[in-house]
Design an enzyme around this catalytic site. Structure first.
Site, short mmCIF file in Angstrom:
data_model
loop_
_atom_site.label_atom_id
_atom_site.label_comp_id
_atom_site.label_asym_id
_atom_site.label_seq_id
_atom_site.Cartn_x
_atom_site.Cartn_y
_atom_site.Cartn_z
N LYS A 179 80.57 34.14 29.70
CA LYS A 179 80.38 35.30 30.58
C LYS A 179 81.46 35.36 31.68
CE LYS A 179 76.58 37.01 28.73
NZ LYS A 179 76.42 36.18 27.53
C1 LIG Z 1 73.35 41.84 26.27
C2 LIG Z 1 72.77 40.48 26.49
N1 LIG Z 1 71.47 40.37 26.81
C3 LIG Z 1 70.90 39.17 27.03
C4 LIG Z 1 71.61 38.00 26.93
C5 LIG Z 1 70.87 36.72 27.11
O1 LIG Z 1 71.41 35.86 28.04
P1 LIG Z 1 71.19 34.27 27.90
O2 LIG Z 1 72.01 33.84 26.72
O3 LIG Z 1 71.68 33.73 29.19
O4 LIG Z 1 69.75 34.03 27.69
C6 LIG Z 1 72.97 38.07 26.64
C7 LIG Z 1 73.78 36.84 26.60
O5 LIG Z 1 74.27 36.33 25.68
C8 LIG Z 1 73.56 39.33 26.38
O6 LIG Z 1 74.85 39.42 26.02
#
Ligand SMILES: Cc1ncc(COP(=O)(O)O)c(C=O)c1O
Length: 367
Positions: A179
């Site tokens: 990210k």
């Molecule tokens: C659009 C989107 N939503 C939700 C997430 C979920 O985040 P995490 O991987 O920190 O749980 C991500 C991350 O990969 C994402 O790109």
């Protein structure tokens, strides 16, 4: 020659120092870095509150609970997203109701979303996919609670000048290592509503109220806490965020020039009407008829990593089986998902590497 990776975080001495300080302090969780990280993140977005949590997924879960999504409810959302945004309503016994996407921005199409609203719709969950601002004013006009998935959109700005995540709805960010800002794993919910902040802070910590005695719990909770070690990394990353965002935008500019004239290749939409993308990935759509798997293999042979990104959520086997989805329901999403390919993209990517990637892609597509 060394392979060009897909993603690589910017980490260095400031992060190392920040972690060491926390380790030496002995306060590894629920310490001072947590509130400091939340305050600085909220200030950056121009909202009064932020709650740091263990992942973007955890943030989506708690944000949906905070706006009152529960069993039997429907949440209108995008099928072109990372699967977590669709999974989160299911954790609460709600159903994700998909609507097709806008072919230009690849975000949930407001007209399609409006048509998907029923009397069971409890919330709309727009995703700022690939960091491009979703059309929030259009969703706000629908009069339903909104939870924003801003996990890919740190640094993005809406046409009216408000940063993505700064409109006051619960907006969820994510800090996995690919990210714009990373804490290893992590997430954060920004909100203008003090009651949301209070509820999320409690539910991430097993349902404890801040002023309650040890191990007294007055509601159901989870362990979605973010450690002080992670928050310290996040603070160090905030110091360099503007530089990292500028570097990502520079890399995107190189790709855009290098790939401009490849026939049939579609590039990420340029910023339009005042919207500003917060660059997260550089995803192209391959010309129709090109074998994507063969393209990925051929790129790898040329030392370039790439990845199909993203698959349509409604066509994943779990979603087909659970909700009976079939191909053809969301044609724009399905067409985009079948052709999209993420290229190497990270702040330290050099112009030379961008040239290598572009040259490899050109060569593979010429075959
Ligand atoms: C659009 C989107 N939503 C939700 C997430 C979920 O985040 P995490 O991987 O920190 O749980 C991500 C991350 O990969 C994402 O790109």
């Amino acid at each position: 020659m060394e392979e060009v990776p897909l993603a690589r975080p910017v980490l260095g001495e400031p992060e190392e120092r920040a972690v060491l300080e926390v380790l030496r302090s002995g306060q590894l969780s629920l310490g001072p870095r947590l509130g400091e990280f939340e305050r600085r993140f909220a200030a950056r977005l121009g909202v009064p509150h932020a709650s740091a949590v263990s992942s973007g997924t955890a943030g989506l879960h708690l944000a949906l609970r905070a706006v009152g999504v529960g069993p039997g409810d429907e949440v209108v959302t995008s099928p072109f997203s990372f699967v977590a945004s669709a999974n989160a309503p299911i954790y609460e016994g709600a159903r994700p109701v998909f609507a097709d996407i806008d072919p230009r921005t690849l975000n949930l199409d407001p007209d399609a979303a409006r048509a998907a609203i029923t009397d069971r719709t409890a919330a709309i969950l727009p995703v700022h996919i690939f960091g491009y601002p979703a059309d929030l004013p259009a969703f706000e006009a629908m009069g339903l609670p909104i939870v924003e998935d801003a996990c890919e959109a740190l640094g993005a700005i809406h046409a009216d000048g408000v940063p993505v995540g700064g409109r006051g709805h619960p907006a969820v960010f994510a800090f996995y290592a690919n990210k714009q800002l990373t804490t290893g794993e992590g997430g954060l919910v920004a909100t203008a509503d003090a009651a949301h902040k209070e509820r999320i802070d409690s539910e991430r910590n097993q349902g404890r109220a801040p002023d309650m005695g040890w191990l007294d719990h007055d509601r159901l909770g989870f362990n979605y806490r973010l450690t002080d070690i992670a928050c310290a990394i996040g603070l160090a990353q905030l110091d360099r965020l503007d530089d990292m965002l500028a570097a990502r935008a520079r890399v995107a500019g190189w790709y855009r020039e290098l790939l401009a004239d490849v026939e049939g290749l579609e590039l990420p939409c340029p910023d339009t009407g005042g919207d500003v993308r917060g660059w997260f990935v550089f995803v192209v759509q391959l010309p129709r008829g090109v074998d994507r798997d063969a393209t990925v293999r051929a790129l790898r042979e040329r030392g370039v990593q790439s990845k199909p990104y993203l698959p349509a959520i409604h066509l994943m086997s779990f979603y087909r089986e659970r909700f009976g989805h079939r191909p053809g329901e969301f044609p724009v999403c399905e067409d985009v998902a079948a052709r999209s390919l993420a290229l190497p993209f990270f702040p330290a990517l050099t112009e030379g590497q961008a040239e290598r990637v572009a040259e490899a892609l050109r060569a593979v597509l010429r075959r």
